[in-house]
Scaffold this motif. Sequence first.
Motif, PDB file in Angstrom:
ATOM      1  N   VAL A 106       0.357   9.679  -5.953  1.00 42.92           N
ATOM      2  CA  VAL A 106      -0.804   9.202  -5.790  1.00 42.92           C
ATOM      3  C   VAL A 106      -1.841   8.958  -6.927  1.00 42.92           C
ATOM      4  CG1 VAL A 106      -3.369   9.530  -4.408  1.00 42.92           C
ATOM      5  CG2 VAL A 106      -0.634  10.335  -3.497  1.00 42.92           C
ATOM      6  N   LYS A 107      -1.930   9.697  -7.930  1.00 40.51           N
ATOM      7  CA  LYS A 107      -2.386   9.699  -9.243  1.00 40.51           C
ATOM      8  C   LYS A 107      -1.869   8.318  -9.914  1.00 40.51           C
ATOM      9  CE  LYS A 107      -3.304  11.900 -13.713  1.00 40.51           C
ATOM     10  NZ  LYS A 107      -2.782  13.282 -14.479  1.00 40.51           N
ATOM     11  N   ILE A 108      -0.755   7.959  -9.880  1.00 50.12           N
ATOM     12  CA  ILE A 108      -0.289   6.899 -10.618  1.00 50.12           C
ATOM     13  C   ILE A 108      -0.563   5.701  -9.927  1.00 50.12           C
ATOM     14  CG2 ILE A 108       1.854   5.565 -11.534  1.00 50.12           C
ATOM     15  CD1 ILE A 108       3.228   8.443 -11.564  1.00 50.12           C
ATOM     16  N   ALA A 109      -0.760   5.861  -8.490  1.00 46.69           N
ATOM     17  CA  ALA A 109      -0.960   4.750  -7.848  1.00 46.69           C
ATOM     18  C   ALA A 109      -2.657   4.400  -7.893  1.00 46.69           C
ATOM     19  CB  ALA A 109      -0.876   5.030  -6.226  1.00 46.69           C
ATOM     20  N   HIS A 110      -3.345   5.239  -8.116  1.00 47.64           N
ATOM     21  CA  HIS A 110      -4.851   4.922  -8.470  1.00 47.64           C
ATOM     22  C   HIS A 110      -4.951   4.398  -9.813  1.00 47.64           C
ATOM     23  CE1 HIS A 110      -6.939   6.416  -4.908  1.00 47.64           C
ATOM     24  NE2 HIS A 110      -6.147   7.705  -5.008  1.00 47.64           N
TER      25      HIS A 110
ATOM     26  N   ILE B  45       5.040   1.499   1.165  1.00 45.97           N
ATOM     27  CA  ILE B  45       5.954   2.692   0.962  1.00 45.97           C
ATOM     28  C   ILE B  45       5.200   3.858   1.523  1.00 45.97           C
ATOM     29  CG2 ILE B  45       6.753   4.365  -0.935  1.00 45.97           C
ATOM     30  CD1 ILE B  45       6.893   2.171  -2.908  1.00 45.97           C
ATOM     31  N   GLY B  46       5.975   4.749   2.141  1.00 50.52           N
ATOM     32  CA  GLY B  46       5.623   5.868   3.035  1.00 50.52           C
ATOM     33  C   GLY B  46       6.018   7.129   2.200  1.00 50.52           C
ATOM     34  N   VAL B  47       5.192   8.124   1.927  1.00 52.60           N
ATOM     35  CA  VAL B  47       5.366   9.316   1.168  1.00 52.60           C
ATOM     36  C   VAL B  47       5.214  10.567   2.344  1.00 52.60           C
ATOM     37  CG1 VAL B  47       4.516  10.939  -0.320  1.00 52.60           C
ATOM     38  CG2 VAL B  47       4.062   8.441  -0.829  1.00 52.60           C
ATOM     39  N   ILE B  48       6.487  11.351   2.227  1.00 53.13           N
ATOM     40  CA  ILE B  48       6.738  12.063   3.096  1.00 53.13           C
ATOM     41  C   ILE B  48       7.120  13.490   2.551  1.00 53.13           C
ATOM     42  CG2 ILE B  48       8.284  12.911   5.072  1.00 53.13           C
ATOM     43  CD1 ILE B  48       9.001  10.030   5.649  1.00 53.13           C
ATOM     44  N   SER B  49       6.243  14.570   2.902  1.00 50.73           N
ATOM     45  CA  SER B  49       6.450  15.920   2.166  1.00 50.73           C
ATOM     46  C   SER B  49       7.370  16.642   3.155  1.00 50.73           C
ATOM     47  CB  SER B  49       5.312  16.578   2.126  1.00 50.73           C
ATOM     48  OG  SER B  49       4.680  17.174   3.020  1.00 50.73           O
ATOM     49  N   GLU B  50       7.727  17.908   2.782  1.00 45.19           N
ATOM     50  CA  GLU B  50       8.662  18.779   3.680  1.00 45.19           C
ATOM     51  C   GLU B  50       7.926  19.208   4.645  1.00 45.19           C
ATOM     52  OE1 GLU B  50      12.409  19.888   2.966  1.00 45.19           O
ATOM     53  OE2 GLU B  50      11.818  17.837   2.857  1.00 45.19           O
ATOM     54  N   ALA B  51       6.611  19.390   4.800  1.00 43.37           N
ATOM     55  CA  ALA B  51       5.959  19.867   5.856  1.00 43.37           C
ATOM     56  C   ALA B  51       4.299  19.659   5.724  1.00 43.37           C
ATOM     57  CB  ALA B  51       6.063  21.297   6.093  1.00 43.37           C
TER      58      ALA B  51
ATOM     59  N   GLU C 179      -3.755   0.719  -3.437  1.00 46.64           N
ATOM     60  CA  GLU C 179      -4.535   1.417  -2.175  1.00 46.64           C
ATOM     61  C   GLU C 179      -3.647   2.379  -1.665  1.00 46.64           C
ATOM     62  OE1 GLU C 179      -6.692   0.195   1.825  1.00 46.64           O
ATOM     63  OE2 GLU C 179      -5.869  -1.540   0.666  1.00 46.64           O
ATOM     64  N   VAL C 180      -4.254   3.525  -1.599  1.00 44.80           N
ATOM     65  CA  VAL C 180      -3.646   4.834  -0.843  1.00 44.80           C
ATOM     66  C   VAL C 180      -4.167   4.919   0.600  1.00 44.80           C
ATOM     67  CG1 VAL C 180      -3.292   7.120  -1.012  1.00 44.80           C
ATOM     68  CG2 VAL C 180      -3.363   5.826  -2.971  1.00 44.80           C
ATOM     69  N   VAL C 181      -3.533   5.190   1.687  1.00 42.60           N
ATOM     70  CA  VAL C 181      -3.874   5.229   2.896  1.00 42.60           C
ATOM     71  C   VAL C 181      -3.393   6.701   3.702  1.00 42.60           C
ATOM     72  CG1 VAL C 181      -3.990   4.341   5.271  1.00 42.60           C
ATOM     73  CG2 VAL C 181      -3.681   2.777   3.181  1.00 42.60           C
ATOM     74  N   PRO C 182      -4.105   7.689   3.579  1.00 40.81           N
ATOM     75  CA  PRO C 182      -3.692   8.821   4.156  1.00 40.81           C
ATOM     76  C   PRO C 182      -3.744   8.784   5.712  1.00 40.81           C
ATOM     77  CG  PRO C 182      -6.026   8.976   3.519  1.00 40.81           C
ATOM     78  CD  PRO C 182      -5.553   7.848   3.052  1.00 40.81           C
ATOM     79  N   LEU C 183      -2.731   9.256   6.361  1.00 42.55           N
ATOM     80  CA  LEU C 183      -2.547   9.136   7.771  1.00 42.55           C
ATOM     81  C   LEU C 183      -2.675  10.528   8.290  1.00 42.55           C
ATOM     82  CD1 LEU C 183       0.735   6.696   8.109  1.00 42.55           C
ATOM     83  CD2 LEU C 183      -1.829   6.020   8.256  1.00 42.55           C
TER      84      LEU C 183
ATOM     85  N   LYS D  55       0.862  -1.122   0.125  1.00 37.71           N
ATOM     86  CA  LYS D  55       0.042   0.027  -0.067  1.00 37.71           C
ATOM     87  C   LYS D  55       0.925   1.212   0.204  1.00 37.71           C
ATOM     88  CE  LYS D  55      -3.817  -2.319   2.809  1.00 37.71           C
ATOM     89  NZ  LYS D  55      -4.393  -2.501   3.831  1.00 37.71           N
ATOM     90  N   LEU D  56       0.168   2.537  -0.503  1.00 38.44           N
ATOM     91  CA  LEU D  56       1.025   3.460  -0.288  1.00 38.44           C
ATOM     92  C   LEU D  56       0.349   4.518   0.738  1.00 38.44           C
ATOM     93  CD1 LEU D  56       2.993   5.466  -2.195  1.00 38.44           C
ATOM     94  CD2 LEU D  56       1.062   6.409  -3.103  1.00 38.44           C
ATOM     95  N   TYR D  57       1.451   4.732   1.815  1.00 41.06           N
ATOM     96  CA  TYR D  57       1.064   5.475   2.884  1.00 41.06           C
ATOM     97  C   TYR D  57       1.243   6.884   2.915  1.00 41.06           C
ATOM     98  CZ  TYR D  57      -0.424   1.075   5.143  1.00 41.06           C
ATOM     99  OH  TYR D  57      -1.100  -0.086   5.574  1.00 41.06           O
ATOM    100  N   MET D  58       0.427   7.664   3.086  1.00 37.18           N
ATOM    101  CA  MET D  58       0.755   9.240   3.075  1.00 37.18           C
ATOM    102  C   MET D  58       1.151   9.740   4.567  1.00 37.18           C
ATOM    103  SD  MET D  58       0.329   9.418  -0.301  1.00 37.18           S
ATOM    104  CE  MET D  58       0.369  11.462  -0.592  1.00 37.18           C
ATOM    105  N   ILE D  59       2.284   9.781   4.702  1.00 38.59           N
ATOM    106  CA  ILE D  59       2.736  10.116   5.997  1.00 38.59           C
ATOM    107  C   ILE D  59       3.014  11.897   6.529  1.00 38.59           C
ATOM    108  CG2 ILE D  59       4.632   9.866   7.860  1.00 38.59           C
ATOM    109  CD1 ILE D  59       5.514   7.196   6.199  1.00 38.59           C
ATOM    110  N   PRO D  60       1.977  12.189   7.227  1.00 36.77           N
ATOM    111  CA  PRO D  60       2.178  13.581   7.457  1.00 36.77           C
ATOM    112  C   PRO D  60       3.444  13.929   8.446  1.00 36.77           C
ATOM    113  CG  PRO D  60       0.807  12.585   9.123  1.00 36.77           C
ATOM    114  CD  PRO D  60       1.070  11.705   8.169  1.00 36.77           C
ATOM    115  N   ASN D  61       3.890  15.271   7.975  1.00 41.59           N
ATOM    116  CA  ASN D  61       5.153  15.893   8.607  1.00 41.59           C
ATOM    117  C   ASN D  61       4.741  17.077   9.867  1.00 41.59           C
ATOM    118  OD1 ASN D  61       7.894  16.577   9.062  1.00 41.59           O
ATOM    119  ND2 ASN D  61       8.497  16.407   7.065  1.00 41.59           N
ATOM    120  N   HIS D  62       5.630  17.181  10.591  1.00 41.76           N
ATOM    121  CA  HIS D  62       5.387  18.357  11.580  1.00 41.76           C
ATOM    122  C   HIS D  62       5.531  19.573  10.542  1.00 41.76           C
ATOM    123  CE1 HIS D  62       9.585  19.720  11.709  1.00 41.76           C
ATOM    124  NE2 HIS D  62      10.102  18.296  11.876  1.00 41.76           N
TER     125      HIS D  62
END
Length: 234
Positions: free
Chosen positions: A105-109, A86-92, A114-118, A4-11
């Motif tokens: 995410v577009k390509i994943a769909h 796989i986890g996706v991490i942005s700068e903030a 499956e895309v999982v936003p955290l 799955k593709l996990y969207m990992i939030p950053n501070h």
Amino acid sequence: MKGKLYMIPNHLGNENTALTIPSEVAAMACQFRYFIVENLRTARRYLRLLDSNMDIDASSFFVLDKHTGPKEYASFLNPILDGQDIGVISEAGCPGVADPGAEIVKIAHQKNIEVVPLVGPSSILLALMGSGMNGQNFAFNGYLPIDKTERTKAIKHLEARSTKEKQTQLFIEAPYRNNALAQDILKHCRPDTLLCIACNVTLSEELIVTKPVSAWKGKLPDLHKKPTMFLIQA
């Protein structure tokens, strides 16, 4: 079985991650061994904040930035096809929101991944929550034009749109141009238009204040190089 593709939030700048990142999200993020990140150095540092004992050198990182070509995007997802998460991490904040992670995410769909936003902090929502402005009808407009003439047009257009649609308008600027943008808003918006300045959200020096444009004149805070969200409601 696919991963799955996990969207990992950053501070948002406050390295006390317990304030903005749920403990279960932090624990989950540090279990992954594949990451798609904007910046390798800051992503590694962030994971260290979440878990100082994480074996980061055992992890693989794919860098998604302005130098990354579209042909590389899909290859980043290959581990998922082999059953790895796989986890996706942005700068903030939240990846995929005003962030190049949206392309992944577009390509994943397209690949039926499956895309999982955290759960984590979003400066957009936090600023809106603290503004007192319309939270049922709002639009995030990203960066306004750099050209002064075009930026003036954009400010006036957003104010008119807010009036017509009863819609809160949110936008941002490169931190070193914040003061100039704030002055332009005061110059080109009507005196009774509400302006919210949400600066350093989640930091100890956080400022979220809403006033009519007329009340801000001569009283703007120094926003130079400080992460700031601007909101207007006419």
